[in-house]
Write an enzyme that holds these catalytic residues in place. Structure first.
Site, PDB file in Angstrom:
ATOM      1  N   ASP A  47       0.596  53.135 110.530  1.00  0.00           N
ATOM      2  CA  ASP A  47       0.404  51.802 110.081  1.00  0.00           C
ATOM      3  C   ASP A  47       0.332  52.118 108.222  1.00  0.00           C
ATOM      4  O   ASP A  47      -0.399  52.656 107.723  1.00  0.00           O
ATOM      5  CB  ASP A  47      -0.956  51.212 110.452  1.00  0.00           C
ATOM      6  CG  ASP A  47      -1.369  49.986 109.692  1.00  0.00           C
ATOM      7  OD1 ASP A  47      -1.047  48.808 110.669  1.00  0.00           O
ATOM      8  OD2 ASP A  47      -1.621  49.984 108.594  1.00  0.00           O
ATOM      9  N   TYR A  52       0.416  49.303  99.949  1.00  0.00           N
ATOM     10  CA  TYR A  52      -0.072  50.462  99.684  1.00  0.00           C
ATOM     11  C   TYR A  52       0.810  51.315  98.877  1.00  0.00           C
ATOM     12  O   TYR A  52       0.558  52.565  98.457  1.00  0.00           O
ATOM     13  CB  TYR A  52      -0.041  51.339 101.214  1.00  0.00           C
ATOM     14  CG  TYR A  52      -0.849  50.505 102.280  1.00  0.00           C
ATOM     15  CD1 TYR A  52      -1.928  49.472 101.808  1.00  0.00           C
ATOM     16  CD2 TYR A  52      -0.732  51.052 103.556  1.00  0.00           C
ATOM     17  CE1 TYR A  52      -2.600  48.664 102.875  1.00  0.00           C
ATOM     18  CE2 TYR A  52      -1.628  50.552 104.340  1.00  0.00           C
ATOM     19  CZ  TYR A  52      -2.502  49.355 103.947  1.00  0.00           C
ATOM     20  OH  TYR A  52      -3.505  48.603 105.033  1.00  0.00           O
ATOM     21  N   LYS A  77       3.760  45.476 106.444  1.00  0.00           N
ATOM     22  CA  LYS A  77       3.010  44.021 106.004  1.00  0.00           C
ATOM     23  C   LYS A  77       3.432  43.805 105.021  1.00  0.00           C
ATOM     24  O   LYS A  77       4.038  44.460 103.893  1.00  0.00           O
ATOM     25  CB  LYS A  77       1.448  44.279 105.887  1.00  0.00           C
ATOM     26  CG  LYS A  77       0.666  45.300 106.815  1.00  0.00           C
ATOM     27  CD  LYS A  77      -0.623  45.327 106.822  1.00  0.00           C
ATOM     28  CE  LYS A  77      -1.234  46.486 107.689  1.00  0.00           C
ATOM     29  NZ  LYS A  77      -0.976  47.805 107.313  1.00  0.00           N
ATOM     30  N   HIS A 110      -0.120  39.982 105.733  1.00  0.00           N
ATOM     31  CA  HIS A 110      -1.264  40.875 105.184  1.00  0.00           C
ATOM     32  C   HIS A 110      -2.537  40.100 105.094  1.00  0.00           C
ATOM     33  O   HIS A 110      -3.745  40.387 105.516  1.00  0.00           O
ATOM     34  CB  HIS A 110      -0.999  41.553 103.884  1.00  0.00           C
ATOM     35  CG  HIS A 110      -1.484  43.020 103.959  1.00  0.00           C
ATOM     36  ND1 HIS A 110      -1.147  43.984 103.411  1.00  0.00           N
ATOM     37  CD2 HIS A 110      -2.953  43.254 104.087  1.00  0.00           C
ATOM     38  CE1 HIS A 110      -2.098  45.083 103.387  1.00  0.00           C
ATOM     39  NE2 HIS A 110      -2.931  44.560 103.814  1.00  0.00           N
TER      40      HIS A 110
END
Length: 274
Positions: A47, A52, A77, A110
Site C-alpha cells: 500500500d 508518500y 491513492k 485519499h
C-alpha cells in the site's frame, strides 16, 4: 492460513487481509529494500500513495521481484491537490508511470476533499470501467461522506481505508460499511504503539505468547478489517504477519473494543485542513 489469505470485495476481487504500508519511507533504497524484504517474507499486498512520494521505489522493488504480477495486490491513492476529474486521470497516469505497472489493483481517494471528491470519484469510475484498475475505493470517509458520494456514484466504493485501532474503534462506521458491502481497511492499525501496556493487551500477550502488537492486529482480523502495518525491518514484518495460529474469544474481542477513547493520531476527516 497465511499472508495469502484474502477477503473478497463485492466485485469479486480478492484483497489480502495483511499488507505492507510504506508511509514515511523514503523513495530511496529504504523503500526498495522494505518492499523486497516483505515480498520475501510472503507479503503480496503493498500500500502506497502519491503523497508518500515513494511510488518509484515501490515500483523498482516490484520490478526486481520474481513474484508474478498476478499474485501481487498494489494500492495507491490520489492526493488532495490532485483531485477533480481530469486532474485525477492525470495523477493516475503519473502514479502508474512511477510504479511501472500496466494495471493497478486498488486506487483510492485519499481524503474527502469538499466540493471535489464526487468529481474525483467519477474519474475512478472511468479508470475502473476502462479496466485500468481492478477495484476502487476511498480513504478517511465517514458515513455522511459515503452517503453524499453515493447520491451521484454509479459504482459503489469497494474499500474504505480509515484510522482504525482499539483507541479509535469506529464501530458505527464498521457496521455501516458491512451493511453496504464496503470492505474496511485500517491505516496505522497499531496506533503507533502508544498503548501496548494496556492491561488487557499484556494479559492476552502472555496467554497467547504473542506481542501486544500481534494481539491488536489479530483483533482487526477478528473484526474482518484489512491491515497494512508499516515496517522496514524483516523481523518486524514477520512478527506483523504471524497472526494466523491463534484466535481471540468473543469476550477478549469485547474487552479490547473497550479500549476505545476516540483519541486519533491523525486528523478527523471533518477537521482536516483541506
Amino acid at each position: 492460513m497465511s499472508l495469502t489469505e484474502s477477503f473478497a470485495l463485492y466485485n469479486g476481487t480478492y484483497m489480502p487481509k495483511v499488507g505492507l504500508g510504506v508511509y514515511k519511507m523514503n523513495d530511496t533504497q529504504e523503500v526498495v529494500e522494505a518492499v523486497q524484504s516483505a515480498l520475501n517474507v510472503g507479503y503480496r499486498h503493498i500500500d502506497t500513495a502519491s503523497f508518500y512520494d515513494n511510488e518509484r521505489g515501490v515500483g523498482e522493488a516490484l520490478k526486481q521481484s520474481e513474484v508474478p504480477r498476478d499474485e501481487l495486490f498494489v494500492t495507491t491513492k490520489v492526493w488532495n491537490d490532485e483531485q477533480g476529474y481530469e486532474e485525477t486521470l492525470q495523477a493516475f497516469d503519473r502514479s502508474m508511470d512511477k510504479l511501472g505497472l500496466d494495471y493497478l489493483d486498488l486506487y483510492l481517494v485519499h481524503w474527502p476533499v469538499p466540493g471535489k471528491f464526487a468529481d474525483t470519484w467519477k474519474a475512478l469510475e472511468k479508470l475502473y470501467k476502462d479496466g485500468k484498475v481492478k477495484a476502487i475505493g476511498v480513504c478517511n470517509f465517514m458515513e455522511h461522506h459515503l452517503d453524499e458520494l453515493m447520491q451521484t456514484a454509479e459504482v459503489k466504493p469497494m474499500v474504505n481505508q480509515v484510522e482504525f485501532h482499539p483507541r479509535v474503534y469506529q464501530k458505527d462506521l464498521l457496521s455501516y460499511c458491512e451493511a453496504q458491502g464496503i470492505q474496511l481497511e485500517a491505516w496505522a492499525p497499531l496506533g503507533r504503539g502508544q498503548y501496548f501496556d494496556a492491561p488487557i493487551l499484556e494479559e492476552l500477550s502472555t496467554k497467547y505468547d504473542k506481542s501486544p502488537a500481534q494481539v491488536i492486529l489479530r483483533w482487526h482480523l477478528e473484526h474482518d478489517v484489512i491491515i497494512i502495518p508499516k515496517s522496514s525491518r524483516e523481523k518486524r514484518q514477520k512478527e506483523n504477519a504471524d497472526l494466523f495460529d491463534f484466535k481471540l474469544t468473543d469476550d477478549e474481542i469485547r474487552k479490547i473494543d473497550e479500549l476505545h477513547t476516540g483519541e486519533r493520531i491523525g486528523a478527523h476527516p471533518d477537521e482536516f485542513d483541506y
